[in-house]
Design an enzyme around this catalytic site. Structure first.
Site, PDB file in Angstrom:
ATOM      1  N   HIS A  11      40.811  32.103  41.877  1.00  0.00           N
ATOM      2  CA  HIS A  11      39.416  31.923  41.461  1.00  0.00           C
ATOM      3  C   HIS A  11      39.309  31.100  40.177  1.00  0.00           C
ATOM      4  O   HIS A  11      40.071  31.294  39.246  1.00  0.00           O
ATOM      5  CB  HIS A  11      38.800  33.312  41.235  1.00  0.00           C
ATOM      6  CG  HIS A  11      37.383  33.278  40.769  1.00  0.00           C
ATOM      7  ND1 HIS A  11      36.956  33.902  39.625  1.00  0.00           N
ATOM      8  CD2 HIS A  11      36.284  32.692  41.314  1.00  0.00           C
ATOM      9  CE1 HIS A  11      35.651  33.708  39.482  1.00  0.00           C
ATOM     10  NE2 HIS A  11      35.222  32.979  40.484  1.00  0.00           N
ATOM     11  N   HIS A  47      32.880  25.881  34.785  1.00  0.00           N
ATOM     12  CA  HIS A  47      32.052  27.035  35.133  1.00  0.00           C
ATOM     13  C   HIS A  47      31.065  27.335  34.021  1.00  0.00           C
ATOM     14  O   HIS A  47      29.859  27.357  34.234  1.00  0.00           O
ATOM     15  CB  HIS A  47      32.934  28.263  35.408  1.00  0.00           C
ATOM     16  CG  HIS A  47      32.170  29.423  35.966  1.00  0.00           C
ATOM     17  ND1 HIS A  47      31.280  30.163  35.208  1.00  0.00           N
ATOM     18  CD2 HIS A  47      32.151  29.970  37.207  1.00  0.00           C
ATOM     19  CE1 HIS A  47      30.749  31.113  35.965  1.00  0.00           C
ATOM     20  NE2 HIS A  47      31.253  31.017  37.178  1.00  0.00           N
ATOM     21  N   ASP A  91      33.327  24.926  44.611  1.00  0.00           N
ATOM     22  CA  ASP A  91      32.130  25.722  44.355  1.00  0.00           C
ATOM     23  C   ASP A  91      31.131  24.790  43.678  1.00  0.00           C
ATOM     24  O   ASP A  91      31.227  24.526  42.478  1.00  0.00           O
ATOM     25  CB  ASP A  91      32.514  26.908  43.461  1.00  0.00           C
ATOM     26  CG  ASP A  91      31.349  27.842  43.190  1.00  0.00           C
ATOM     27  OD1 ASP A  91      30.199  27.494  43.546  1.00  0.00           O
ATOM     28  OD2 ASP A  91      31.577  28.920  42.606  1.00  0.00           O
TER      29      ASP A  91
END
Length: 279
Positions: A11, A47, A91
């Protein structure tokens, strides 16, 4: 016995150095965040704050630089090659864009990946790629991606592309977004929440039921973000194909327990990630 191929998905792998780190811990797949600028160009693998508990939220690269690092890690004759790294999930942080920019985002993403990852179709990286989109309204990103690869002369590379809508939407709503996008396969369905919070498995079970039905749209189901042995076992018991984690070694440990090694094996490059596993 016929064992279900499993993807251990590292992740938030947003710095090139983290590719080695996560694969060496047991990941055969990574997930990377992609942020966009105001003109819908993919800009950084970033992120930002907040992110998962226990993680640094601010590691980043320029997207195109990351693609080059990823290409090296997934090109067989490269000194940085990892044979077991077979899948990457992008993502796509499209929340910063207007809905009407989704097509452009897909187009620009395709151009970046074609040039910097696939090396314009000349011995590029071999990993399969899942385009993970957080908003059903942004389904035209898929259209833009597909039409651009086709117009740039590489429609065959769509064989390497799969899809995910990551917003935990109702399964029926996801199905109709794919219908609008003209997608009839290569579907991964995610379900999950940050590791700081707990989430039950009811929607995972619903996704698994769709996957295993004769008329479902889902090929693979993955659950995120799982860091503990108990929740790993629960997800495997529910029949997932992939588990996204901050600790690939924990997932690998559980998969080596006799109860799970009898039913699961770590997926390799020969396992088609777009194929529904039949027991």
């Amino acid at each position: 016995a016929n064992k279900r191929p499993a993807w251990i998905m590292g992740h938030m792998v947003n710095a090139i150095a983290q590719i080695d780190e996560f694969v060496n811990l047991g990941a055969n797949s990574i997930e990377t965040d992609v942020s966009f600028d105001s003109s819908a160009n993919p800009e950084y693998t970033y992120h930002g704050i907040p992110c998962d508990c226990g993680r640094t939220c601010t590691k980043w690269e320029n997207f195109n630089d990351f693609l080059v690092g990823l290409r090296k890690a997934t090109t067989p004759d490269d000194s940085n090659y990892h044979e077991k790294l077979i899948l990457v999930v992008f993502d796509l942080k499209t929340g910063s864009l207007y809905d009407n920019q989704a097509y452009d985002a897909g187009k620009k993403l395709a151009k970046s990946i074609l040039q910097h990852y696939w090396n314009n179709g000349n011995n590029g990286g071999r990993a399969y790629i899942v385009l993970s989109i957080p908003n059903l309204a942004h389904y035209k990103l898929i259209t833009g991606f597909k039409e651009t690869l086709t117009s740039d002369g590489h429609p065959e590379l769509m064989d390497k592309i799969g899809y995910d809508f990551s917003g935990n939407d109702a399964i029926g709503d996801v199905a109709s977004a794919y219908q609008k996008a003209g997608v009839t396969g290569h579907v991964w369905q995610s379900d999950g929440i940050t590791n700081c919070l707990l989430r039950g498995l009811s929607r995972v079970r619903e996704a698994v039921a769709n996957r295993d039905s004769s008329n479902g749209y889902i090929n693979k189901v993955y659950y995120w973000t799982v860091d503990k042995r108990a929740s790993t076992r629960d997800a495997l018991d529910a029949g997932v194909d992939g588990i996204m984690t901050n600790y690939p070694d924990v997932i690998a440990d559980v998969l080596s327990e006799s109860a799970y090694s009898a039913k699961f094996r770590i997926a390799t490059y020969d396992d088609n990630p777009w194929e529904t596993f039949k027991n």
